[in-house]
Design a protein around this motif. Structure first.
Motif, short mmCIF file in Angstrom:
data_model
loop_
_atom_site.label_atom_id
_atom_site.label_comp_id
_atom_site.label_asym_id
_atom_site.label_seq_id
_atom_site.Cartn_x
_atom_site.Cartn_y
_atom_site.Cartn_z
N ALA A 21 0.84 -1.21 0.00
CA ALA A 21 0.00 0.00 0.00
C ALA A 21 0.87 1.25 0.00
O ALA A 21 0.52 2.26 -0.62
CB ALA A 21 -0.92 -0.01 1.22
N SER A 22 2.02 1.19 0.71
CA SER A 22 2.88 2.38 0.75
C SER A 22 3.41 2.73 -0.64
O SER A 22 3.43 3.90 -1.02
CB SER A 22 4.04 2.18 1.73
OG SER A 22 3.58 2.37 3.05
N LEU A 23 3.83 1.72 -1.40
CA LEU A 23 4.34 1.99 -2.75
C LEU A 23 3.23 2.57 -3.63
O LEU A 23 3.44 3.52 -4.40
CB LEU A 23 4.90 0.71 -3.37
CG LEU A 23 5.43 0.83 -4.80
CD1 LEU A 23 6.57 1.85 -4.90
CD2 LEU A 23 5.91 -0.53 -5.32
N TRP A 24 2.03 2.02 -3.48
CA TRP A 24 0.89 2.52 -4.25
C TRP A 24 0.63 3.99 -3.89
O TRP A 24 0.41 4.84 -4.76
CB TRP A 24 -0.34 1.66 -3.91
CG TRP A 24 -1.56 2.03 -4.68
CD1 TRP A 24 -1.86 1.68 -5.97
CD2 TRP A 24 -2.65 2.84 -4.20
NE1 TRP A 24 -3.07 2.22 -6.32
CE2 TRP A 24 -3.57 2.94 -5.26
CE3 TRP A 24 -2.93 3.47 -3.00
CZ2 TRP A 24 -4.76 3.65 -5.13
CZ3 TRP A 24 -4.11 4.18 -2.88
CH2 TRP A 24 -5.01 4.27 -3.94
N LEU A 25 0.73 4.32 -2.60
CA LEU A 25 0.54 5.71 -2.17
C LEU A 25 1.68 6.61 -2.65
O LEU A 25 1.44 7.77 -3.02
CB LEU A 25 0.41 5.78 -0.65
CG LEU A 25 -0.95 5.32 -0.12
CD1 LEU A 25 -0.88 5.02 1.39
CD2 LEU A 25 -2.03 6.37 -0.39
N ASP A 26 2.92 6.09 -2.66
CA ASP A 26 4.05 6.88 -3.17
C ASP A 26 3.73 7.39 -4.58
O ASP A 26 3.92 8.56 -4.90
CB ASP A 26 5.35 6.05 -3.24
CG ASP A 26 5.84 5.60 -1.87
OD1 ASP A 26 5.44 6.20 -0.86
OD2 ASP A 26 6.62 4.61 -1.83
N HIS A 27 3.23 6.46 -5.40
CA HIS A 27 2.87 6.86 -6.78
C HIS A 27 1.69 7.82 -6.77
O HIS A 27 1.68 8.80 -7.52
CB HIS A 27 2.54 5.62 -7.62
CG HIS A 27 3.75 4.80 -7.97
ND1 HIS A 27 4.77 5.27 -8.76
CD2 HIS A 27 4.10 3.54 -7.64
CE1 HIS A 27 5.70 4.34 -8.90
NE2 HIS A 27 5.32 3.28 -8.22
N LEU A 28 0.70 7.53 -5.94
CA LEU A 28 -0.49 8.40 -5.89
C LEU A 28 -0.10 9.83 -5.52
O LEU A 28 -0.64 10.80 -6.05
CB LEU A 28 -1.49 7.84 -4.87
CG LEU A 28 -2.86 8.53 -4.85
CD1 LEU A 28 -3.62 8.26 -6.15
CD2 LEU A 28 -3.68 8.06 -3.66
N TYR A 29 0.86 9.99 -4.59
CA TYR A 29 1.32 11.33 -4.18
C TYR A 29 2.21 11.97 -5.25
O TYR A 29 2.69 13.08 -5.07
CB TYR A 29 2.10 11.25 -2.88
CG TYR A 29 1.31 10.86 -1.65
CD1 TYR A 29 0.10 11.49 -1.33
CD2 TYR A 29 1.77 9.87 -0.78
CE1 TYR A 29 -0.62 11.14 -0.19
CE2 TYR A 29 1.06 9.53 0.36
CZ TYR A 29 -0.14 10.16 0.65
OH TYR A 29 -0.84 9.81 1.77
N GLY A 30 2.48 11.23 -6.33
CA GLY A 30 3.21 11.82 -7.45
C GLY A 30 4.72 11.66 -7.38
O GLY A 30 5.45 12.31 -8.13
N ALA A 31 5.23 10.81 -6.47
CA ALA A 31 6.68 10.63 -6.37
C ALA A 31 7.20 9.81 -7.56
O ALA A 31 6.49 8.98 -8.12
CB ALA A 31 7.03 9.91 -5.07
N THR A 32 8.46 10.07 -7.93
CA THR A 32 9.17 9.25 -8.91
C THR A 32 9.91 8.17 -8.13
O THR A 32 10.59 8.47 -7.14
CB THR A 32 10.19 10.11 -9.68
OG1 THR A 32 9.48 11.14 -10.35
CG2 THR A 32 10.99 9.29 -10.68
N VAL A 33 9.75 6.92 -8.54
CA VAL A 33 10.34 5.82 -7.78
C VAL A 33 11.48 5.17 -8.57
O VAL A 33 11.33 4.85 -9.74
CB VAL A 33 9.25 4.77 -7.44
CG1 VAL A 33 9.86 3.52 -6.83
CG2 VAL A 33 8.21 5.39 -6.48
N HIS A 34 12.64 5.01 -7.91
CA HIS A 34 13.77 4.27 -8.47
C HIS A 34 13.91 3.00 -7.64
O HIS A 34 13.95 3.08 -6.41
CB HIS A 34 15.08 5.06 -8.34
CG HIS A 34 15.00 6.45 -8.91
ND1 HIS A 34 15.29 6.72 -10.22
CD2 HIS A 34 14.67 7.64 -8.33
CE1 HIS A 34 15.15 8.03 -10.43
NE2 HIS A 34 14.77 8.60 -9.30
N ARG A 35 14.00 1.86 -8.29
CA ARG A 35 14.09 0.60 -7.55
C ARG A 35 15.52 0.07 -7.52
O ARG A 35 16.22 0.09 -8.54
CB ARG A 35 13.18 -0.44 -8.21
CG ARG A 35 11.71 -0.03 -8.25
CD ARG A 35 11.08 -0.05 -6.88
NE ARG A 35 11.01 -1.40 -6.38
CZ ARG A 35 10.00 -2.23 -6.65
NH1 ARG A 35 8.99 -1.86 -7.40
NH2 ARG A 35 10.01 -3.46 -6.16
N VAL A 36 15.95 -0.41 -6.35
CA VAL A 36 17.23 -1.12 -6.23
C VAL A 36 16.96 -2.42 -5.49
O VAL A 36 15.91 -2.59 -4.87
CB VAL A 36 18.30 -0.27 -5.48
CG1 VAL A 36 18.72 0.95 -6.27
CG2 VAL A 36 17.82 0.14 -4.09
#
Ligand SMILES: Cc1ncc(COP(=O)(O)O)c(C=O)c1O
Length: 329
Positions: A118-133
């Motif tokens: 849910a946190s990752l889904w919210l990160d996107h909802l809040y408009g953040a750009t996500v880089h995965r490692v």
């Protein structure tokens, strides 16, 4: 105010944003105490799971100071890091959206962890750009790389270290002690979850600066060894002292015996603590941080570590979003 003379007056002059919904409530855990039996101390809980933005948690208090620094540095983008269900990252993303900064998150996925948090889904909802490692160890370099890339595009990044656990972030918890002392009777103990150390450093510094040295503070590790967390806490606490013009010292207690198989991996004691708080108090703890911290407190009550006339406060630092997955697409 004239020239600040005391450390607490100095604190009032340090810029911050007003982002937290504070004061957060303190409730008495009378039903849990009754369940634990006649030897149990008086129990209180401070609801920093209700600090507001990003569904609340301890990071909001730290980010009041850290994001103020980002704005004063004229940054346009905040870069930070955490795990795939990071409370810190979700809250940073929410606060950045609310104050008009862009947010870039470097997230690692622990082996075997679910991807659809849910946190990752919210990160996107809040408009953040996500880089995965793929590992914790890669996060620092990935943040530096993301910041460098932004600079080359003419943007102004501001890198917030893991958990916003800098001395200025910890100032949020020094302030929180002023709030707490209006809300509770004299306390003997405070228990809370600890990891990157900023929360514990701020609470410890706040207790010392308010002359509450008789209150014993125990941080319960969510991941690392007591030795490594307590040295981080001491270093951040020293930095807090430098900010406000005080010398802060003394021992730091971190209990690392409730981590179990590792960060984010549940234990039977953690599950019991979550169940007891839900059923006796209607309070939801989380499976990564606060469940393990409460498991430690319950074990100490059962071991007779407190006298029945003592008062213990559990600082709920949030994290319940860790129970949830993203909504179905
Ligand atoms: C819910 C929760 N509790 C406790 C902590 C630990 O706080 P700190 O990193 O300041 O030690 C964190 C952050 O990692 C958290 O998200």
């Amino acid at each position: 105010m004239g020239n600040p003379v005391t450390p607490l007056e100095k604190l009032e002059t340090i810029p911050r944003l007003t982002l937290a919904f504070a004061p957060t409530p303190v409730t008495e855990l009378a039903r849990l105490r009754a369940f634990l039996g006649p030897g149990a101390p008086k129990l209180f809980l401070k609801h920093d799971d209700y600090t507001g933005p990003g569904f609340g948690g301890n990071k909001v208090r730290k980010l009041e100071y850290v994001l103020s620094e980002a704005i004063r540095a004229e940054a346009d983008t905040v870069v930070t890091c955490g795990g795939i269900r990071s409370n810190h990252c979700r809250i940073t993303a929410a606060l950045c959206a609310g104050i008009g900064l862009r947010c870039e998150l470097v997230l690692n996925t622990p082996q075997g962890a679910p991807e659809d948090t849910a946190s990752l889904w919210l990160d996107h909802l809040y408009g953040a750009t996500v880089h995965r490692v793929s590992s914790r160890e890669e996060r620092g370099a990935a943040m530096a790389q993301a910041a460098e890339f932004l600079r080359r595009q003419g943007r102004k990044p501001f890198v917030v270290p893991l958990g916003a656990s800098t001395p200025s972030g910890a100032l949020g918890f020094v302030r929180a002690i002023a709030e707490l002392r209006q809300q509770t009777p004299a306390l003997d103990w405070i228990f809370h979850s600890t990891s990157s150390g900023g929360t514990q450093a701020g609470i410890d510094a706040g207790l010392q600066l308010h002359g509450l040295n008789q209150v014993k503070l125990t941080g319960v590790s969510a991941d690392d060894s007591a030795e490594s967390i307590s040295s981080a806490v001491m270093e951040i606490r020293q930095g807090v002292g430098e900010h406000v013009g005080a010398v802060l010292g003394g021992p730091v207690e971190v209990d690392d015996s409730f981590v179990g198989p590792g960060y984010g991996l549940s234990t039977p004691e953690c599950e019991e603590a979550i169940r007891l708080l839900a059923r006796h108090e209607g309070v939801v703890l989380d499976p990564v941080y606060t469940g393990k911290a409460m498991a430690c407190l319950l074990a100490r009550v059962r071991a007779g570590s407190f006298k029945p006339n003592e008062t213990v406060l559990f600082w709920h630092t949030g994290g319940a979003m860790g129970h949830f997955r993203a909504p179905a697409a």
